[in-house]
Every structure is written in C-alpha cells, then in structure tokens.
Design a protein around this motif. Structure first.
Motif, PDB file in Angstrom:
ATOM      1  N   VAL B  75       1.169  -0.852  -0.131  1.00  0.00           N
ATOM      2  CA  VAL B  75       0.035   0.178   0.284  1.00  0.00           C
ATOM      3  C   VAL B  75       0.331   0.979  -0.180  1.00  0.00           C
ATOM      4  CG1 VAL B  75      -1.275   1.421   1.105  1.00  0.00           C
ATOM      5  CG2 VAL B  75      -2.105  -1.057   0.996  1.00  0.00           C
ATOM      6  N   LEU B  76       2.322   1.247   1.186  1.00  0.00           N
ATOM      7  CA  LEU B  76       3.265   2.234   0.251  1.00  0.00           C
ATOM      8  C   LEU B  76       3.699   2.812  -0.454  1.00  0.00           C
ATOM      9  CD1 LEU B  76       3.836   2.082   4.886  1.00  0.00           C
ATOM     10  CD2 LEU B  76       2.328   3.689   2.879  1.00  0.00           C
ATOM     11  N   LYS B  77       4.274   1.575  -0.827  1.00  0.00           N
ATOM     12  CA  LYS B  77       4.995   1.632  -2.235  1.00  0.00           C
ATOM     13  C   LYS B  77       4.034   1.800  -3.058  1.00  0.00           C
ATOM     14  CE  LYS B  77       8.041  -1.974  -5.028  1.00  0.00           C
ATOM     15  NZ  LYS B  77       8.552  -0.635  -6.183  1.00  0.00           N
ATOM     16  N   GLU B  78       2.476   1.742  -3.331  1.00  0.00           N
ATOM     17  CA  GLU B  78       1.827   2.201  -4.123  1.00  0.00           C
ATOM     18  C   GLU B  78       1.511   4.424  -4.302  1.00  0.00           C
ATOM     19  OE1 GLU B  78      -1.978  -0.871  -4.927  1.00  0.00           O
ATOM     20  OE2 GLU B  78      -2.130   0.477  -3.082  1.00  0.00           O
ATOM     21  N   ILE B  79       1.137   3.858  -3.167  1.00  0.00           N
ATOM     22  CA  ILE B  79       1.940   6.003  -3.421  1.00  0.00           C
ATOM     23  C   ILE B  79       2.853   6.170  -3.758  1.00  0.00           C
ATOM     24  CG2 ILE B  79       1.802   7.889  -1.399  1.00  0.00           C
ATOM     25  CD1 ILE B  79      -0.930   5.937  -0.691  1.00  0.00           C
ATOM     26  N   THR B  80       3.867   5.952  -3.109  1.00  0.00           N
ATOM     27  CA  THR B  80       5.217   6.821  -3.685  1.00  0.00           C
ATOM     28  C   THR B  80       4.851   6.476  -5.509  1.00  0.00           C
ATOM     29  OG1 THR B  80       6.533   5.406  -2.530  1.00  0.00           O
ATOM     30  CG2 THR B  80       7.859   6.269  -4.361  1.00  0.00           C
ATOM     31  N   GLU B  81       4.349   5.082  -5.902  1.00  0.00           N
ATOM     32  CA  GLU B  81       4.509   5.182  -7.270  1.00  0.00           C
ATOM     33  C   GLU B  81       4.126   5.982  -8.252  1.00  0.00           C
ATOM     34  OE1 GLU B  81       5.278   0.491  -7.150  1.00  0.00           O
ATOM     35  OE2 GLU B  81       3.297   0.651  -7.666  1.00  0.00           O
ATOM     36  N   VAL B  82       2.402   6.205  -7.823  1.00  0.00           N
ATOM     37  CA  VAL B  82       1.289   7.483  -8.034  1.00  0.00           C
ATOM     38  C   VAL B  82       2.132   9.017  -7.817  1.00  0.00           C
ATOM     39  CG1 VAL B  82      -1.066   5.691  -8.113  1.00  0.00           C
ATOM     40  CG2 VAL B  82      -0.065   7.344  -5.960  1.00  0.00           C
ATOM     41  N   PHE B  83       2.710   8.889  -7.148  1.00  0.00           N
ATOM     42  CA  PHE B  83       2.898  10.022  -7.232  1.00  0.00           C
ATOM     43  C   PHE B  83       4.401  10.864  -7.943  1.00  0.00           C
ATOM     44  CE2 PHE B  83       6.933  12.688  -5.490  1.00  0.00           C
ATOM     45  CZ  PHE B  83       6.123  14.030  -5.358  1.00  0.00           C
ATOM     46  N   GLU B  84       5.483   9.088  -7.800  1.00  0.00           N
ATOM     47  CA  GLU B  84       6.210   9.588  -8.933  1.00  0.00           C
ATOM     48  C   GLU B  84       5.657  10.220 -10.380  1.00  0.00           C
ATOM     49  OE1 GLU B  84       9.310   6.552  -8.409  1.00  0.00           O
ATOM     50  OE2 GLU B  84      10.575   7.429  -9.869  1.00  0.00           O
ATOM     51  N   MET B  85       4.624   9.315 -10.558  1.00  0.00           N
ATOM     52  CA  MET B  85       4.113   9.458 -12.379  1.00  0.00           C
ATOM     53  C   MET B  85       3.359  10.717 -12.474  1.00  0.00           C
ATOM     54  SD  MET B  85       2.375   8.093 -15.443  1.00  0.00           S
ATOM     55  CE  MET B  85       3.779   6.769 -15.300  1.00  0.00           C
ATOM     56  N   SER B  86       2.778  10.858 -10.947  1.00  0.00           N
ATOM     57  CA  SER B  86       2.427  12.401 -11.446  1.00  0.00           C
ATOM     58  C   SER B  86       3.897  13.553 -11.781  1.00  0.00           C
ATOM     59  CB  SER B  86       1.678  12.825 -10.113  1.00  0.00           C
ATOM     60  OG  SER B  86       2.903  12.674  -9.384  1.00  0.00           O
ATOM     61  N   THR B  87       4.379  13.274 -11.231  1.00  0.00           N
ATOM     62  CA  THR B  87       5.103  14.474 -11.039  1.00  0.00           C
ATOM     63  C   THR B  87       5.726  14.227 -13.359  1.00  0.00           C
ATOM     64  OG1 THR B  87       7.784  12.934 -11.287  1.00  0.00           O
ATOM     65  CG2 THR B  87       6.328  14.290  -9.277  1.00  0.00           C
ATOM     66  N   LYS B  88       5.242  13.409 -14.422  1.00  0.00           N
ATOM     67  CA  LYS B  88       5.660  13.360 -15.259  1.00  0.00           C
ATOM     68  C   LYS B  88       4.128  12.962 -16.118  1.00  0.00           C
ATOM     69  CE  LYS B  88       9.238   9.366 -14.543  1.00  0.00           C
ATOM     70  NZ  LYS B  88       8.743   7.978 -13.707  1.00  0.00           N
ATOM     71  N   VAL B  89       2.919  13.674 -15.825  1.00  0.00           N
ATOM     72  CA  VAL B  89       1.908  13.241 -16.487  1.00  0.00           C
ATOM     73  C   VAL B  89       1.468  15.045 -16.481  1.00  0.00           C
ATOM     74  CG1 VAL B  89       1.337  10.872 -16.552  1.00  0.00           C
ATOM     75  CG2 VAL B  89      -0.194  12.479 -15.052  1.00  0.00           C
TER      76      VAL B  89
ATOM     77  N   GLN D  36      -5.402   5.241 -13.896  1.00  0.00           N
ATOM     78  CA  GLN D  36      -5.818   5.170 -15.230  1.00  0.00           C
ATOM     79  C   GLN D  36      -6.526   6.755 -15.783  1.00  0.00           C
ATOM     80  OE1 GLN D  36      -7.018   3.070 -17.963  1.00  0.00           O
ATOM     81  NE2 GLN D  36      -5.456   1.386 -15.939  1.00  0.00           N
ATOM     82  N   ILE D  37      -6.268   7.792 -14.912  1.00  0.00           N
ATOM     83  CA  ILE D  37      -6.490   9.076 -14.912  1.00  0.00           C
ATOM     84  C   ILE D  37      -5.379   9.705 -14.978  1.00  0.00           C
ATOM     85  CG2 ILE D  37      -6.775  11.671 -14.164  1.00  0.00           C
ATOM     86  CD1 ILE D  37      -9.002  10.217 -11.806  1.00  0.00           C
ATOM     87  N   GLN D  38      -3.976   9.382 -14.844  1.00  0.00           N
ATOM     88  CA  GLN D  38      -2.757   9.331 -15.379  1.00  0.00           C
ATOM     89  C   GLN D  38      -2.114   8.953 -16.537  1.00  0.00           C
ATOM     90  OE1 GLN D  38      -0.684   7.821 -12.140  1.00  0.00           O
ATOM     91  NE2 GLN D  38      -0.634  10.035 -10.993  1.00  0.00           N
ATOM     92  N   ALA D  39      -2.951   7.820 -17.279  1.00  0.00           N
ATOM     93  CA  ALA D  39      -2.629   7.044 -18.080  1.00  0.00           C
ATOM     94  C   ALA D  39      -3.719   7.822 -19.654  1.00  0.00           C
ATOM     95  CB  ALA D  39      -3.249   5.885 -18.636  1.00  0.00           C
ATOM     96  N   ILE D  40      -5.099   8.709 -18.677  1.00  0.00           N
ATOM     97  CA  ILE D  40      -5.747   9.589 -19.777  1.00  0.00           C
ATOM     98  C   ILE D  40      -5.253  10.481 -20.022  1.00  0.00           C
ATOM     99  CG2 ILE D  40      -7.625  11.083 -19.671  1.00  0.00           C
ATOM    100  CD1 ILE D  40      -9.218   8.865 -18.301  1.00  0.00           C
ATOM    101  N   GLU D  41      -4.255  11.845 -18.738  1.00  0.00           N
ATOM    102  CA  GLU D  41      -4.152  12.781 -18.789  1.00  0.00           C
ATOM    103  C   GLU D  41      -2.489  12.738 -19.799  1.00  0.00           C
ATOM    104  OE1 GLU D  41      -4.492  14.635 -14.805  1.00  0.00           O
ATOM    105  OE2 GLU D  41      -3.692  12.899 -14.182  1.00  0.00           O
ATOM    106  N   ALA D  42      -1.060  11.372 -19.415  1.00  0.00           N
ATOM    107  CA  ALA D  42      -0.579  11.571 -20.883  1.00  0.00           C
ATOM    108  C   ALA D  42      -0.732  11.294 -22.231  1.00  0.00           C
ATOM    109  CB  ALA D  42       0.028   9.615 -20.317  1.00  0.00           C
ATOM    110  N   ALA D  43      -2.563  11.073 -22.402  1.00  0.00           N
ATOM    111  CA  ALA D  43      -2.598  10.729 -23.926  1.00  0.00           C
ATOM    112  C   ALA D  43      -2.845  11.969 -24.187  1.00  0.00           C
ATOM    113  CB  ALA D  43      -4.150   9.670 -23.500  1.00  0.00           C
ATOM    114  N   LEU D  44      -3.625  12.881 -23.381  1.00  0.00           N
ATOM    115  CA  LEU D  44      -4.152  14.315 -23.375  1.00  0.00           C
ATOM    116  C   LEU D  44      -2.954  14.884 -23.712  1.00  0.00           C
ATOM    117  CD1 LEU D  44      -6.717  14.975 -20.676  1.00  0.00           C
ATOM    118  CD2 LEU D  44      -7.102  14.902 -23.545  1.00  0.00           C
ATOM    119  N   ASN D  45      -1.149  15.015 -23.319  1.00  0.00           N
ATOM    120  CA  ASN D  45      -0.978  15.043 -23.095  1.00  0.00           C
ATOM    121  C   ASN D  45       0.173  14.880 -25.031  1.00  0.00           C
ATOM    122  OD1 ASN D  45      -0.483  16.550 -21.204  1.00  0.00           O
ATOM    123  ND2 ASN D  45       0.706  14.899 -19.794  1.00  0.00           N
ATOM    124  N   LYS D  46      -0.593  14.202 -25.297  1.00  0.00           N
ATOM    125  CA  LYS D  46       0.533  13.871 -26.894  1.00  0.00           C
ATOM    126  C   LYS D  46      -0.832  14.528 -27.730  1.00  0.00           C
ATOM    127  CE  LYS D  46       2.397   8.705 -25.849  1.00  0.00           C
ATOM    128  NZ  LYS D  46       2.429   8.003 -25.647  1.00  0.00           N
TER     129      LYS D  46
END
Lengths: 89, 89, 89, 89
Positions: B75-89, D36-46
């Motif tokens: 559960v904690l790892k997932e938080i880091t993962e979505v945080f990390e992804m949020s900086t990329k989208v 999934q929301i992050q995937a949508i945002e990545a698609a919108l960026n493209k």
C-alpha cells in the motif's frame, strides 16, 4: 542513512545546474539549455520520490500507528498536498 | 459516498471533453483547443488528489495499522508510485 | 542581455538548491524538503518559459522567415519537443 | 485533415474516461482509478503536442512570415503561454 543518498543526488543536481549556468554564460543554444533544465527537473522529481518513499516508511507508519489522531491526520494531509503540488510543477 | 463526488467530477470532465471534441469538429483555433485540454488535465489532477486523500484516510490507515506487513508495504509503495507518475503526466 | 536575466534566475535557483542541501544535512523534515524541491522546480519552469520566449522572438523568427526549409523545420520541431517534454517533468 | 487525427485521439480518450467512470461506479480500487486517470492525462498530453506541432507548421509559419507585426507577436506569445501552462498541469 537515507540522507546520504538524498545528499549525493542533490549534489549531482547542483553540479548539473552549475553546468547549465556555464552553458548560459557561454551563450549555448536556447533549446539545449531548456533541455538541460528539463533533465534537472526530472532528476529532482526522482529525489522527491525517494524522499517520499523513506517518509512513508518511517514517519507515516509511526504517525498512523500512533495514538495521536491529529498528528495522523496532519501527516496524511501532507501527502495529499505534495501529491497535488507535484501535478503542478 | 466519496464515490458520488468522484463520479460527479469525472462526469463534468466528460462533458468538458465532449465540448473539446465539438470544438475540433468545428475547426476551433488550435491554441484554444490546447488550452481546454490543459483545463481538463487540471481538473483530472484535482480528481486524483481527492481520490488519493480518501484512499489515505481509509485503505492506507487500515493497512498501516493492520498486522500484515506485506500488505502495508504494498500500500505504501503504491503511494510512491502514483506520486512518481504524477510528476510525469 | 536576456542572458543576464537567465543567469540571475539560475543563480537564484542555485542558492535555493544549496539551501535544500543544507536542510538535508541538518535532517530537516522530509515533507519540507520535498516542498522546497517543488519550489525549485516551479522556478526552473519559469526560467525555461523565459528562455523559450526569447528563443521564439529571435532564432525562430529568423529561421521561419529564412529561406532554408530544413532549418525552419528543425527549429519548429524543437519547439514541439520541448513542449512534449515539459508535460513529462 | 489533421483534425481527423485529433478527433480520433480525443474520442479514444473519451472512451477511456467512460471506462474510468464505470470503474468508479463499480467501486474499483482507488489506486487503479488514479493510474487510469494518469494514463488519460498522458494521452491528452500527446494530443496537445500533436495539435501544437500542426499549429507551428501552419498558423505560426503564416503569421511569422506575414507583415502584421502585432499578429506575429500574438501568435508567438501564445506558444510561450501554452508551454508555461504545460509545466503546471
């Protein structure tokens, strides 16, 4: 311990940033400067993710397992706040 | 309960997206379309933040206070993962 | 001329980054460090925007008004590339 | 012509968004919804990047090669603006 890692990464970013300053002093091509700045930002994002990971596995566990409800709420609220900000920078 | 809120927000985004599709069909000015897409992304970021907030205050508390160490780590790892992804989208 | 401005901004960021390094050395609270890193990223975004603005008003105008089609295409492609990357960092 | 492409991409995003709405209705796991929301945002960026690319290769060239200085400035300013916003969403 984790601090060592964070420090090393931040000092690498500092070196990178100094390189970019030198590029600007030497009139480098604008787009190359922008690309280097974006690389620095990607590196900073990674530092933040690692710090958050350590934070979740230490302070957050302590706070959530602790008996202080206010402290727990504060700690969890901060996670949402840095997440929210991460989508803006 | 929180789902109602998320659903309402996502349906608003859906309406916004349909508006953008209509704009493209009617040959709207490119920059205006880009701006509307950026507005949609800002709205989606807010939805994600609210979902994360609810998640921290429910599943994460349960997992961290629970006795299953693996589940807590997951559960904690997932938080880091979505945080990390949020900086990329 | 514009370089002066960029240099000044980047050196401010460098000072900010050194402050963050000091925070980590002094064991500052994780979330405070993350927030400072996010502030640095916001500042870097502004530097990039200003550099791009100058670039558009100089090199891009020259290339687009020039007779070298390849050069024009290259310069415009770069704009799309840094835009695309900006959505990822 | 390019519109066809943009439309197709936006309609795919619309389908994706409907899928996310369904996930929320069916009480899917929070983190999966965020991903999934992050995937949508990545698609919108493209989509935005492609629209910008087309815009640079049409309207921007016309405006920069044209004799209307104000129009040229306006068009170039918009590029900086969407770039700046792209770092915030």
């Amino acid at each position: 311990m984790e601090n060592e890692n964070t420090l090393r990464r931040l000092k690498t970013v500092e070196g990178h940033l100094r390189g970019v300053i030198r590029m600007v002093e030497e009139d480098a091509y604008c787009i190359d400067v922008i690309r280097q700045i974006q690389a620095i930002e990607a590196a900073l994002n990674k530092v933040s993710s690692r710090i958050l990971e350590d934070h979740l596995n230490s302070c957050v566990i302590t706070a959530v397992q602790g008996s202080d409800r206010k402290e727990r709420e504060r700690v969890l609220k901060e996670i949402t706040e840095v997440f929210e900000m991460s989508t803006k920078v």
